[in-house]
Design an enzyme around this catalytic site. Structure first.
Site, PDB file in Angstrom:
ATOM      1  N   ARG A  91      12.376  -0.736 -62.387  1.00  0.00           N
ATOM      2  CA  ARG A  91      11.978  -1.252 -61.063  1.00  0.00           C
ATOM      3  C   ARG A  91      11.187  -0.198 -60.315  1.00  0.00           C
ATOM      4  O   ARG A  91      10.333  -0.496 -59.476  1.00  0.00           O
ATOM      5  CB  ARG A  91      13.201  -1.714 -60.243  1.00  0.00           C
ATOM      6  CG  ARG A  91      12.850  -2.121 -58.813  1.00  0.00           C
ATOM      7  CD  ARG A  91      13.852  -3.082 -58.166  1.00  0.00           C
ATOM      8  NE  ARG A  91      15.229  -2.691 -58.391  1.00  0.00           N
ATOM      9  CZ  ARG A  91      15.857  -1.678 -57.771  1.00  0.00           C
ATOM     10  NH1 ARG A  91      15.224  -0.965 -56.862  1.00  0.00           N
ATOM     11  NH2 ARG A  91      17.103  -1.396 -58.046  1.00  0.00           N
ATOM     12  N   TYR A 131      -5.759 -17.645 -48.806  1.00  0.00           N
ATOM     13  CA  TYR A 131      -4.992 -18.368 -49.826  1.00  0.00           C
ATOM     14  C   TYR A 131      -3.779 -19.001 -49.124  1.00  0.00           C
ATOM     15  O   TYR A 131      -3.150 -18.360 -48.266  1.00  0.00           O
ATOM     16  CB  TYR A 131      -4.559 -17.404 -50.943  1.00  0.00           C
ATOM     17  CG  TYR A 131      -3.555 -18.032 -51.861  1.00  0.00           C
ATOM     18  CD1 TYR A 131      -3.855 -19.207 -52.533  1.00  0.00           C
ATOM     19  CD2 TYR A 131      -2.295 -17.482 -52.032  1.00  0.00           C
ATOM     20  CE1 TYR A 131      -2.918 -19.823 -53.356  1.00  0.00           C
ATOM     21  CE2 TYR A 131      -1.359 -18.075 -52.859  1.00  0.00           C
ATOM     22  CZ  TYR A 131      -1.679 -19.257 -53.509  1.00  0.00           C
ATOM     23  OH  TYR A 131      -0.752 -19.860 -54.315  1.00  0.00           O
ATOM     24  N   ASP A 158      -8.032  -8.728 -49.160  1.00  0.00           N
ATOM     25  CA  ASP A 158      -7.666  -9.323 -50.447  1.00  0.00           C
ATOM     26  C   ASP A 158      -8.962  -9.440 -51.246  1.00  0.00           C
ATOM     27  O   ASP A 158      -9.853 -10.227 -50.890  1.00  0.00           O
ATOM     28  CB  ASP A 158      -7.015 -10.688 -50.194  1.00  0.00           C
ATOM     29  CG  ASP A 158      -6.544 -11.355 -51.479  1.00  0.00           C
ATOM     30  OD1 ASP A 158      -7.183 -11.140 -52.528  1.00  0.00           O
ATOM     31  OD2 ASP A 158      -5.560 -12.112 -51.417  1.00  0.00           O
ATOM     32  N   LYS A 185      -5.621 -13.446 -61.662  1.00  0.00           N
ATOM     33  CA  LYS A 185      -6.946 -14.047 -61.760  1.00  0.00           C
ATOM     34  C   LYS A 185      -7.847 -13.222 -62.681  1.00  0.00           C
ATOM     35  O   LYS A 185      -7.503 -13.001 -63.823  1.00  0.00           O
ATOM     36  CB  LYS A 185      -7.504 -14.207 -60.339  1.00  0.00           C
ATOM     37  CG  LYS A 185      -6.520 -14.855 -59.358  1.00  0.00           C
ATOM     38  CD  LYS A 185      -6.132 -16.250 -59.821  1.00  0.00           C
ATOM     39  CE  LYS A 185      -5.234 -17.049 -58.932  1.00  0.00           C
ATOM     40  NZ  LYS A 185      -4.096 -16.482 -58.309  1.00  0.00           N
TER      41      LYS A 185
HETATM   42  N1  LCS Z   1      -4.689 -13.969 -52.940  1.00  0.00           N
HETATM   43  C1  LCS Z   1      -5.616 -14.880 -53.311  1.00  0.00           C
HETATM   44  C2  LCS Z   1      -7.012 -14.763 -52.801  1.00  0.00           C
HETATM   45  C3  LCS Z   1      -5.264 -15.905 -54.179  1.00  0.00           C
HETATM   46  O1  LCS Z   1      -6.206 -16.783 -54.538  1.00  0.00           O
HETATM   47  C4  LCS Z   1      -3.919 -15.989 -54.643  1.00  0.00           C
HETATM   48  C5  LCS Z   1      -3.482 -17.072 -55.552  1.00  0.00           C
HETATM   49  C6  LCS Z   1      -2.996 -15.030 -54.208  1.00  0.00           C
HETATM   50  C7  LCS Z   1      -3.418 -14.028 -53.372  1.00  0.00           C
HETATM   51  C8  LCS Z   1      -1.575 -15.034 -54.679  1.00  0.00           C
HETATM   52  O2  LCS Z   1      -1.538 -14.611 -55.997  1.00  0.00           O
HETATM   53  P1  LCS Z   1      -0.388 -15.015 -57.055  1.00  0.00           P
HETATM   54  O3  LCS Z   1       0.913 -14.737 -56.395  1.00  0.00           O
HETATM   55  O4  LCS Z   1      -0.554 -16.478 -57.334  1.00  0.00           O
HETATM   56  O5  LCS Z   1      -0.679 -14.140 -58.199  1.00  0.00           O
HETATM   57  N2  LCS Z   1      -4.393 -18.129 -55.621  1.00  0.00           N
HETATM   58  C9  LCS Z   1      -4.226 -19.278 -56.247  1.00  0.00           C
HETATM   59  C10 LCS Z   1      -5.157 -20.330 -56.187  1.00  0.00           C
HETATM   60  O6  LCS Z   1      -6.178 -20.356 -55.505  1.00  0.00           O
HETATM   61  N3  LCS Z   1      -4.747 -21.295 -56.971  1.00  0.00           N
HETATM   62  O7  LCS Z   1      -3.515 -21.028 -57.522  1.00  0.00           O
HETATM   63  C11 LCS Z   1      -3.103 -19.697 -57.094  1.00  0.00           C
END
Ligand code: LCS
Length: 399
Positions: free
Chosen positions: A61, A114, A188, A213
């Site tokens: 952790r 998001y 972000d 992503k």
């Molecule tokens: N920031 C952005 C710009 C994102 O698009 C997402 C997820 C996150 C943070 C959060 O990331 P995660 O916890 O999912 O790794 N975006 C998504 C989307 O547009 N479609 O599904 C997930």
């Protein structure tokens, strides 16, 4: 055991940024250190590691070789002093907010975020006494006017999810610093990746990522990253990750991301090339009302994107000249393009933000954020652009 390379080109750093070597065995690929804990030679060593007097792993952790490798690599690609890897993008976002803010603090954030980041700020953080004023971060006067004496953070994405607004990073940082140099500017950088845009070099304090992503790029891992200076990363690890969020990345996931990162530049080049071709094609279609893509001259964010991004990215949103039902039927009928949320994968994905990723927004908030109810978002993949266009063309004809 490790070899760090900082001054080399992007491609070299994405491959060798933080090589891990195991003496005596010397595998090229980093082995997966699938272990919860690490063995101490004796009590004195355990105590020295806990006291921070001796380097070395303690417990996964707090640190793990695979996880440290990808965290350092992302930091190196972002031009950051230090980095932290987490189990999701939301793990990264929540760790930053909960480590760096406290009760009574105020955030100024762009309204187009998001969906889960928005609901975290809108619904969850007020329970801990942290409130957010949402603005349009492309309007710098609006950002500055929203700053209060208790404002500790300005938070935004660029390009924004899902409507691809482009915020002028350097100008925003300059204006915020003039108003209050102690405010942290957090971005972000998920949509751009460090290959297209390096916000720390433009004055931003903290970069967060959904590593799910493009950084991983193969649709098989959930992960997140934070890149910043050592003081901020230590705080995010020692307070946020270790004790508050506990959102630890697994060794296997880190291994996969390390593998994905080795091709980040060539994947982004192809993603962007495909996206440009598709956006230009969409713009010529009479059944398409509006195309949102920072690479199009007709798009509002074009000039700023050209100034601060190497290429305009590979997410395109668009609206059809059709009813909501007809647009839904169009999305359902696609054959090559896959109906799924997420983005940044080899496969081209399509989704409807208002009912899916941004379902946490009220009707009014969607309108205020400039996220139309009929907006459709495509994450352009790595297939042949002509095949993606053929799929769109065939099914647009039926609308
Ligand atoms: N920031 C952005 C710009 C994102 O698009 C997402 C997820 C996150 C943070 C959060 O990331 P995660 O916890 O999912 O790794 N975006 C998504 C989307 O547009 N479609 O599904 C997930």
């Amino acid at each position: 055991m490790t070899k760090e390379t900082k001054k080399q080109g992007f491609a070299t750093r994405q491959i060798h940024g933080y090589d891990v070597r195991v003496p005596g065995i010397n595998p090229l690929a980093t082995p997966i250190f699938q272990t919860s804990t690490f063995v101490f030679d004796d009590c004195a060593q355990g105590a020295a590691r806990f006291a921070g007097k001796e380097d070395g792993f303690i417990y996964s952790r707090i640190g793990n070789p695979n996880v440290e490798q990808v965290a350092k690599k992302v930091a190196i690609l972002e031009g950051a002093e230090a980095g932290l890897a987490l189990s999701s993008g939301m793990g990264a976002v929540s760790t930053v907010l909960l480590s760096l803010l406290e009760q009574g603090d105020h955030i100024v954030a762009d309204l187009a975020l998001y969906g889960a980041t928005f609901t975290l700020m809108q619904d969850a953080l007020p329970r801990y006494g942290i409130n957010t004023t949402f603005v349009d971060a492309t309007d710098l006067d609006m950002v500055i006017d929203a700053i209060k004496p208790e404002t500790r953070m300005v938070y935004f994405e660029t390009p924004t999810n899902p409507n691809l607004k482009v915020v002028d990073i350097a100008e925003l940082v300059k204006r915020v610093r003039e108003k209050d140099p102690l405010i942290l500017v957090v971005i972000d950088n998920t949509f751009a990746t460090p290959y297209l845009q390096q916000p720390l070099s433009l004055g931003v304090d903290v970069v967060v990522h959904s590593g799910t992503k493009y950084l991983n790029g193969h649709g098989d891992v959930i992960s997140g990253f934070i890149a910043s200076n050592k003081t901020i990363i230590d705080r995010c690890r020692d307070i946020g990750l270790k004790m508050v969020t506990g959102s630890v990345l697994g060794a296997f996931e880190a291994f996969l991301i390390n593998r994905g990162l080795k091709t980040l530049d060539i994947r982004m080049e192809k993603h962007c090339k495909n996206a440009m071709k598709i956006a230009e094609w969409l713009e010529t279609q009479p059944k398409v009302r509006k195309v949102y893509y920072p690479g199009l001259k007709s798009f509002e964010g074009y000039e700023v994107a050209k100034k601060q991004m190497k290429l305009p990215g590979a997410i395109i949103s668009f609206e059809l000249e059709a009813s909501k039902e007809a647009a839904e039927q169009f999305v359902n009928s696609l054959e090559l393009i896959t109906l799924a949320v997420s983005l940044g994968d080899a496969e081209t994905l399509i989704e409807h933000p208002a009912s899916m990723t941004h379902a946490g927004y009220s009707k009014e908030m969607l309108e205020e954020a400039g996220i139309s109810e009929t907006l459709i978002r495509i994450s352009v993949g790595l297939e042949d652009a002509d095949d993606i266009i053929a799929d769109l063309e065939k099914h647009l004809a039926a609308v």
